[in-house]
Design an enzyme around this catalytic site. Structure first.
Site, PDB file in Angstrom:
ATOM      1  N   TYR A 143     -10.719   2.868  -2.711  1.00 45.45           N
ATOM      2  CA  TYR A 143     -10.140   2.284  -3.931  1.00 45.45           C
ATOM      3  C   TYR A 143     -10.590   0.837  -4.120  1.00 45.45           C
ATOM      4  O   TYR A 143     -10.845   0.391  -5.236  1.00 45.45           O
ATOM      5  CB  TYR A 143      -8.607   2.344  -3.878  1.00 45.45           C
ATOM      6  CG  TYR A 143      -8.078   3.746  -4.061  1.00 45.45           C
ATOM      7  CD1 TYR A 143      -7.877   4.271  -5.340  1.00 45.45           C
ATOM      8  CD2 TYR A 143      -7.786   4.560  -2.969  1.00 45.45           C
ATOM      9  CE1 TYR A 143      -7.400   5.561  -5.519  1.00 45.45           C
ATOM     10  CE2 TYR A 143      -7.302   5.842  -3.138  1.00 45.45           C
ATOM     11  CZ  TYR A 143      -7.112   6.343  -4.413  1.00 45.45           C
ATOM     12  OH  TYR A 143      -6.646   7.624  -4.591  1.00 45.45           O
TER      13      TYR A 143
ATOM     14  N   ARG B 150       4.969  13.976  -1.324  1.00 45.23           N
ATOM     15  CA  ARG B 150       5.322  13.627  -2.714  1.00 45.23           C
ATOM     16  C   ARG B 150       6.619  14.293  -3.163  1.00 45.23           C
ATOM     17  O   ARG B 150       6.755  14.660  -4.331  1.00 45.23           O
ATOM     18  CB  ARG B 150       4.217  14.033  -3.700  1.00 45.23           C
ATOM     19  CG  ARG B 150       2.967  13.227  -3.625  1.00 45.23           C
ATOM     20  CD  ARG B 150       3.086  11.959  -4.456  1.00 45.23           C
ATOM     21  NE  ARG B 150       1.928  11.118  -4.242  1.00 45.23           N
ATOM     22  CZ  ARG B 150       0.867  11.099  -5.026  1.00 45.23           C
ATOM     23  NH1 ARG B 150       0.824  11.849  -6.094  1.00 45.23           N
ATOM     24  NH2 ARG B 150      -0.147  10.309  -4.737  1.00 45.23           N
TER      25      ARG B 150
ATOM     26  N   ARG C 131      12.339   6.758 -13.642  1.00 47.41           N
ATOM     27  CA  ARG C 131      11.116   6.024 -13.980  1.00 47.41           C
ATOM     28  C   ARG C 131      11.221   5.421 -15.385  1.00 47.41           C
ATOM     29  O   ARG C 131      10.784   4.306 -15.625  1.00 47.41           O
ATOM     30  CB  ARG C 131       9.905   6.949 -13.887  1.00 47.41           C
ATOM     31  CG  ARG C 131       8.595   6.191 -13.969  1.00 47.41           C
ATOM     32  CD  ARG C 131       7.394   7.076 -13.841  1.00 47.41           C
ATOM     33  NE  ARG C 131       7.297   8.026 -14.943  1.00 47.41           N
ATOM     34  CZ  ARG C 131       6.282   8.846 -15.141  1.00 47.41           C
ATOM     35  NH1 ARG C 131       5.276   8.847 -14.294  1.00 47.41           N
ATOM     36  NH2 ARG C 131       6.276   9.675 -16.149  1.00 47.41           N
TER      37      ARG C 131
ATOM     38  N   ARG D 222       7.274  13.492 -10.084  1.00 52.65           N
ATOM     39  CA  ARG D 222       7.434  13.892 -11.485  1.00 52.65           C
ATOM     40  C   ARG D 222       7.925  15.308 -11.724  1.00 52.65           C
ATOM     41  O   ARG D 222       8.349  15.637 -12.820  1.00 52.65           O
ATOM     42  CB  ARG D 222       6.106  13.707 -12.219  1.00 52.65           C
ATOM     43  CG  ARG D 222       5.831  12.273 -12.587  1.00 52.65           C
ATOM     44  CD  ARG D 222       4.394  12.092 -12.972  1.00 52.65           C
ATOM     45  NE  ARG D 222       3.548  12.392 -11.824  1.00 52.65           N
ATOM     46  CZ  ARG D 222       2.235  12.221 -11.806  1.00 52.65           C
ATOM     47  NH1 ARG D 222       1.602  11.807 -12.868  1.00 52.65           N
ATOM     48  NH2 ARG D 222       1.546  12.507 -10.717  1.00 52.65           N
TER      49      ARG D 222
ATOM     50  N   ASP E 214       3.677   3.465  -2.418  1.00 50.08           N
ATOM     51  CA  ASP E 214       2.337   3.996  -2.620  1.00 50.08           C
ATOM     52  C   ASP E 214       1.407   3.374  -1.590  1.00 50.08           C
ATOM     53  O   ASP E 214       1.654   2.250  -1.137  1.00 50.08           O
ATOM     54  CB  ASP E 214       1.832   3.674  -4.031  1.00 50.08           C
ATOM     55  CG  ASP E 214       0.686   4.601  -4.407  1.00 50.08           C
ATOM     56  OD1 ASP E 214       0.957   5.712  -4.887  1.00 50.08           O
ATOM     57  OD2 ASP E 214      -0.480   4.232  -4.167  1.00 50.08           O
TER      58      ASP E 214
HETATM   59  O1  CP3 Z   1       5.711  11.558  -0.708  1.00 52.72           O
HETATM   60  C1  CP3 Z   1       6.536  10.846  -1.327  1.00 52.72           C
HETATM   61  O2  CP3 Z   1       7.495  11.328  -1.967  1.00 52.72           O
HETATM   62  C2  CP3 Z   1       6.413   9.337  -1.183  1.00 52.72           C
HETATM   63  C3  CP3 Z   1       5.711   8.672  -2.212  1.00 52.72           C
HETATM   64  C4  CP3 Z   1       4.200   8.577  -2.270  1.00 52.72           C
HETATM   65  C5  CP3 Z   1       3.553   8.289  -3.488  1.00 52.72           C
HETATM   66  N1  CP3 Z   1       2.229   8.075  -3.231  1.00 52.72           N
HETATM   67  C6  CP3 Z   1       4.226   8.190  -4.786  1.00 52.72           C
HETATM   68  C7  CP3 Z   1       3.432   8.333  -6.008  1.00 52.72           C
HETATM   69  C8  CP3 Z   1       3.218   8.618  -1.268  1.00 52.72           C
HETATM   70  C9  CP3 Z   1       3.363   8.949   0.208  1.00 52.72           C
HETATM   71  C10 CP3 Z   1       1.986   8.285  -1.894  1.00 52.72           C
HETATM   72  C11 CP3 Z   1       0.717   8.170  -1.165  1.00 52.72           C
HETATM   73  C12 CP3 Z   1      -0.541   8.086  -1.930  1.00 52.72           C
HETATM   74  N2  CP3 Z   1      -0.787   7.362  -3.072  1.00 52.72           N
HETATM   75  C13 CP3 Z   1      -1.760   8.668  -1.510  1.00 52.72           C
HETATM   76  C14 CP3 Z   1      -1.955   9.456  -0.244  1.00 52.72           C
HETATM   77  C15 CP3 Z   1      -1.474  10.851  -0.373  1.00 52.72           C
HETATM   78  C16 CP3 Z   1      -2.321  11.684  -1.307  1.00 52.72           C
HETATM   79  O3  CP3 Z   1      -1.795  12.092  -2.347  1.00 52.72           O
HETATM   80  O4  CP3 Z   1      -3.484  11.958  -0.962  1.00 52.72           O
HETATM   81  C17 CP3 Z   1      -2.744   8.340  -2.466  1.00 52.72           C
HETATM   82  C18 CP3 Z   1      -4.196   8.762  -2.464  1.00 52.72           C
HETATM   83  C19 CP3 Z   1      -2.112   7.513  -3.430  1.00 52.72           C
HETATM   84  C20 CP3 Z   1      -2.733   6.878  -4.625  1.00 52.72           C
HETATM   85  C21 CP3 Z   1      -2.135   7.366  -5.861  1.00 52.72           C
HETATM   86  N3  CP3 Z   1      -0.899   7.000  -6.337  1.00 52.72           N
HETATM   87  C22 CP3 Z   1      -2.683   8.295  -6.762  1.00 52.72           C
HETATM   88  C23 CP3 Z   1      -4.047   8.960  -6.617  1.00 52.72           C
HETATM   89  C24 CP3 Z   1      -1.756   8.452  -7.804  1.00 52.72           C
HETATM   90  C25 CP3 Z   1      -1.939   9.224  -9.059  1.00 52.72           C
HETATM   91  C26 CP3 Z   1      -1.893  10.670  -8.797  1.00 52.72           C
HETATM   92  C27 CP3 Z   1      -0.751  11.287  -9.521  1.00 52.72           C
HETATM   93  O5  CP3 Z   1      -0.093  12.154  -8.943  1.00 52.72           O
HETATM   94  O6  CP3 Z   1      -0.542  10.892 -10.674  1.00 52.72           O
HETATM   95  C28 CP3 Z   1      -0.620   7.668  -7.494  1.00 52.72           C
HETATM   96  C29 CP3 Z   1       0.631   7.589  -8.262  1.00 52.72           C
HETATM   97  C30 CP3 Z   1       1.862   8.073  -7.583  1.00 52.72           C
HETATM   98  N4  CP3 Z   1       2.204   7.793  -6.299  1.00 52.72           N
HETATM   99  C31 CP3 Z   1       2.903   8.850  -8.178  1.00 52.72           C
HETATM  100  C32 CP3 Z   1       3.892   8.999  -7.201  1.00 52.72           C
HETATM  101  C33 CP3 Z   1       5.221   9.682  -7.353  1.00 52.72           C
HETATM  102  C34 CP3 Z   1       2.951   9.335  -9.615  1.00 52.72           C
HETATM  103  C35 CP3 Z   1       3.296   8.145 -10.454  1.00 52.72           C
HETATM  104  C36 CP3 Z   1       4.082   8.483 -11.685  1.00 52.72           C
HETATM  105  O7  CP3 Z   1       5.320   8.560 -11.599  1.00 52.72           O
HETATM  106  O8  CP3 Z   1       3.452   8.615 -12.726  1.00 52.72           O
END
Ligand code: CP3
Length: 353
Positions: free
Chosen positions: A153, A27, A40, A31, A77
């Site tokens: 999911y 990640r 964003r 944010r 994602d």
């Molecule tokens: O690593 C990186 O920089 C690449 C981007 C990336 C995102 N999601 C961006 C993201 C990657 C590799 C993921 C994978 C992902 N997404 C996983 C597997 C890794 C993990 O964290 O276990 C999972 C379970 C998801 C599903 C998901 N997407 C969740 C649970 C959430 C909300 C959690 C949170 O942090 O708010 C997201 C949203 C998400 N995916 C964000 C980002 C940057 C935040 C969105 C925002 O900008 O509000």
């Protein structure tokens, strides 16, 4: 395509000699960075960032422009896949991802098919555009969710639950769950191969919820499907291997089994000592991890100490990619991430002589 100027990360995944321990952060585009929050806002939403290759490229590059990272990861994602399968992904402010439709009824599960990869073209376009923009500075990682994690999911409609709906299905109608997992695994194979064709130089499978499974259920419902995926992935256009990283969060109990599915590297969360993990997997795989992301909320001194401890525990030799044990949190001060990365770079050279 330009030649790779820094291939330290790829060499470490293949357990070849490197001059220092390469580092990136799960990640890393997100944010905690003010420039990400600004992008964003301009794009409109997180999904608008993912679905527009210009924005996806812009935010992928942000952490690389700030820090001397050794890898980039595609900004996207894992939930783009169930979205393409017709489940209707959406985000509500302050809450995690959700789906408009769930897979609980037998009739819906029987209708599930592998989506046309054209519906995910925006992801492949982002991969090619990022490769052009990176211009060989560091390798680009592509990724997908594991079938089990995606299925949680798809069945539950949201994440982070107690997984009772999908577990009830596993114990009462395993045939239905296996159907979901099988179609999802075939989809992920096509999806990752298309990312490889577009330019991904390593791929990572995120099994974020594999750790919720019981001992035998983990093999049956998660690991076996990740093995199918690993076996189904292609080489790159030059015939070189594209290293594969498998990461089950909460899965350190099962490292020996994970090391046998054919992946080049395993991800580690923070629940295991990396030196112990190395002894358990031997020379079968490289290891990526495993600092608790919460340490980045502390002080540069505490961070440097923890980096020293993880590097010392892994010890001399090849096959370590430094990373967090899970995604960086949104409350991380950006200068603390810098402290970690700098500490890895300066302290790790002694282990590579
Ligand atoms: O690593 C990186 O920089 C690449 C981007 C990336 C995102 N999601 C961006 C993201 C990657 C590799 C993921 C994978 C992902 N997404 C996983 C597997 C890794 C993990 O964290 O276990 C999972 C379970 C998801 C599903 C998901 N997407 C969740 C649970 C959430 C909300 C959690 C949170 O942090 O708010 C997201 C949203 C998400 N995916 C964000 C980002 C940057 C935040 C969105 C925002 O900008 O509000």
């Amino acid at each position: 395509m330009s030649t790779l100027k820094n291939d330290t990360f790829l060499r470490a995944l293949l357990r070849q000699p490197t001059e220092y321990t390469p580092v990136w952060m799960m990640r890393q585009a997100g944010r905690y960075l003010p420039e990400y929050r600004a992008s964003r806002k301009t794009a409109g939403s997180f999904l608008d960032l993912c679905k527009n290759p210009d924005f996806a490229t812009e935010v992928t590059m942000q952490p690389l422009d700030r820090y001397p990272l050794d890898a980039a990861i595609l900004f996207s994602d894992i939930l783009t896949v169930p979205d393409a399968m017709g489940l209707g992904l959406y985000f509500e402010e302050g809450e995690g991802p959700k789906f408009e439709r769930t897979l609980q009824q037998e009739a819906d599960i029987l209708k599930l098919t592998i989506p046309d990869m054209a519906s995910l073209q925006y992801v492949f376009d982002a991969v090619s555009q990022i490769r052009k923009t990176i211009d060989g500075r560091v390798p680009l990682i592509g990724f997908s969710g594991s079938p089990w994690t995606l299925a949680t999911y798809m069945v539950e409609g949201k994440g982070g639950t107690d997984f009772l709906t999908i577990k009830k299905m596993a114990y009462t109608r395993p045939d239905l769950l296996h159907r979901i997992l099988d179609i999802t695994a075939q989809t992920v194979i096509q999806y990752l191969n298309a990312q490889i064709a577009a330019g991904a130089q390593a791929v990572m499978i995120f099994d974020s919820w594999g750790g919720a499974l019981s001992h035998h259920a983990y093999t049956e419902f998660s690991l076996n499907y990740m093995q199918k995926i690993v076996n189904g992935l292609t080489r790159d256009a030059n015939g070189s291997i594209v290293p594969r990283i498998v990461f089950t969060k909460g899965g350190a109990l099962w490292l020996e089994a994970q090391a046998n599915i054919g992946a080049e590297a395993l991800g580690l969360d923070w629940t295991v000592d990396i030196g112990e993990a190395r002894k358990r997997v031997g020379d079968k795989v490289a290891l990526q991890g495993n600092m608790d992301p919460a340490i980045l909320l502390s002080t540069p001194e505490a961070i440097e100490k923890e980096v020293a401890s993880i590097l010392a525990s892994y010890g001399h030799g090849n096959g370590h990619v430094f990373n967090l044990g899970h995604g960086i949190t949104q409350w991380t001060p950006p200068e603390n991430a810098a402290a970690m990365i700098d500490a890895v770079k300066s302290q790790s050279k002694q282990y590579h002589q």
